[in-house]
Design a protein around this motif. Sequence first.
Motif, PDB file in Angstrom:
ATOM      1  N   PHE A 293     -99.217  16.376  48.580  1.00  0.00           N
ATOM      2  CA  PHE A 293    -100.015  15.307  49.171  1.00  0.00           C
ATOM      3  C   PHE A 293     -99.849  15.277  50.686  1.00  0.00           C
ATOM      4  O   PHE A 293    -100.676  14.705  51.399  1.00  0.00           O
ATOM      5  N   VAL A 294     -98.781  15.896  51.164  1.00  0.00           N
ATOM      6  CA  VAL A 294     -98.558  16.016  52.605  1.00  0.00           C
ATOM      7  C   VAL A 294     -99.318  17.216  53.142  1.00  0.00           C
ATOM      8  O   VAL A 294     -99.990  17.149  54.163  1.00  0.00           O
ATOM      9  N   ASN A 295     -99.185  18.339  52.434  1.00  0.00           N
ATOM     10  CA  ASN A 295     -99.892  19.550  52.824  1.00  0.00           C
ATOM     11  C   ASN A 295    -100.008  20.440  51.581  1.00  0.00           C
ATOM     12  O   ASN A 295     -99.002  20.728  50.932  1.00  0.00           O
ATOM     13  N   PRO A 296    -101.217  20.883  51.246  1.00  0.00           N
ATOM     14  CA  PRO A 296    -101.396  21.727  50.062  1.00  0.00           C
ATOM     15  C   PRO A 296    -100.601  23.031  50.110  1.00  0.00           C
ATOM     16  O   PRO A 296    -100.450  23.697  49.083  1.00  0.00           O
ATOM     17  N   ALA A 297    -100.101  23.409  51.274  1.00  0.00           N
ATOM     18  CA  ALA A 297     -99.310  24.636  51.386  1.00  0.00           C
ATOM     19  C   ALA A 297     -98.040  24.568  50.544  1.00  0.00           C
ATOM     20  O   ALA A 297     -97.449  25.609  50.214  1.00  0.00           O
ATOM     21  N   ALA A 298     -97.611  23.365  50.158  1.00  0.00           N
ATOM     22  CA  ALA A 298     -96.433  23.222  49.289  1.00  0.00           C
ATOM     23  C   ALA A 298     -96.661  23.871  47.930  1.00  0.00           C
ATOM     24  O   ALA A 298     -95.706  24.139  47.199  1.00  0.00           O
ATOM     25  N   MET A 299     -97.928  24.154  47.589  1.00  0.00           N
ATOM     26  CA  MET A 299     -98.223  24.848  46.342  1.00  0.00           C
ATOM     27  C   MET A 299     -97.567  26.219  46.308  1.00  0.00           C
ATOM     28  O   MET A 299     -97.302  26.763  45.232  1.00  0.00           O
ATOM     29  N   ARG A 300     -97.269  26.787  47.468  1.00  0.00           N
ATOM     30  CA  ARG A 300     -96.622  28.106  47.510  1.00  0.00           C
ATOM     31  C   ARG A 300     -95.266  28.064  46.819  1.00  0.00           C
ATOM     32  O   ARG A 300     -94.843  29.041  46.199  1.00  0.00           O
TER      33      ARG A 300
END
Length: 353
Positions: A293-300
């Motif tokens: 929710f902060v940054n979709p890059a956390a999906m990595r």
Amino acid sequence: MKIYLLNILLLIIYSMIFLQDTPRKNHKIFCLLASLNWIILSGLRDLSIGPDTLKYGYYFEKAKNISWATLWSERVNIFIHETLGKDPGYIVFQKIIQLFAANYRAYLIAIALIFTVPLGIWIYKNSANPLMSFIIYSCLFYSFFSITGTRQTVATAMVVFIGYKFIKKGVFLPFLLLVLIAMTIHFSAICYLPFYFIANKEITNRYLLLYGSIFMGTFIFRVSIFRLGSKLIGYDQYLPFEETGTTWTFSIFLMALTILTLLKKNEILKNNKWAKHYINALLIAALFVPLTFVNPAAMRVIQYYSLFIILLVPEIINSFPKRERFFVFFVAASTLILLLIKNNPTYMFFWQL
């Protein structure tokens, strides 16, 4: 879209031939054919398919101009000071592949083989329902691992699919070596290292209470945790709220699956002692959801752990009474296919105009 639905139809046909009351050795044939489908789709895609496909083509051509002598003489600057960019092991990896595959199309096929063959073996050895496992991959994960993230795709194949056997055997040094090598290709692989120590944690009420407290802390302090985590793993270019888009669909799916898993955990663990690995992986993946929710890059980070959904969902299905399993399978498979249709992905072979 049609090619992806055709792929799933082929999976169902393969299952009717090789998974219906047949010896387990025929499961190997099913996994081989299912893997071959994805090797073809990934390796023969047009360069316009996947947001990073052209970019990685540029990296591939650029690597041709860097000699082995340069990599050796400048090894300290390259690997310590990152003079050739982040994740310097990827350059070495490309140079090794270029010894056998000089053009980018052959390289794409090689990447498809490097990822999909271990995936197929992983499913064959660990999944209670290979058909469901490949449907899950085809609907949830292909867009990243078969189409987009080449560096993380290679790193994931090493630490998750190959490294998992060392986790099961409790052999740390080979697992650590794989993680260290994968980190040079995509540094995010370091996020998978803690799983060696967490995988065998018993799913007790006390453990879940502690987990719930940590989850709430992650949600409350998600921005600070994201900033700190991105700096620690060397990806501080991903600032909070920098990217557009959300991961709401996947996040809601992941949280709903977590709740269902915890409700059925006793039956799941009774059927398969290794399922605690799958559950612990899911809990870690869910723990990182607030960061998306902060940054979709956390999906990595989530991707390393959420892949265990491929093994967990068949165990959830098996936790239901036998007379209900087909219905549960049908509902799960239909939901996944509807999500795929909703996303309306495009595809084109490289020879199509």
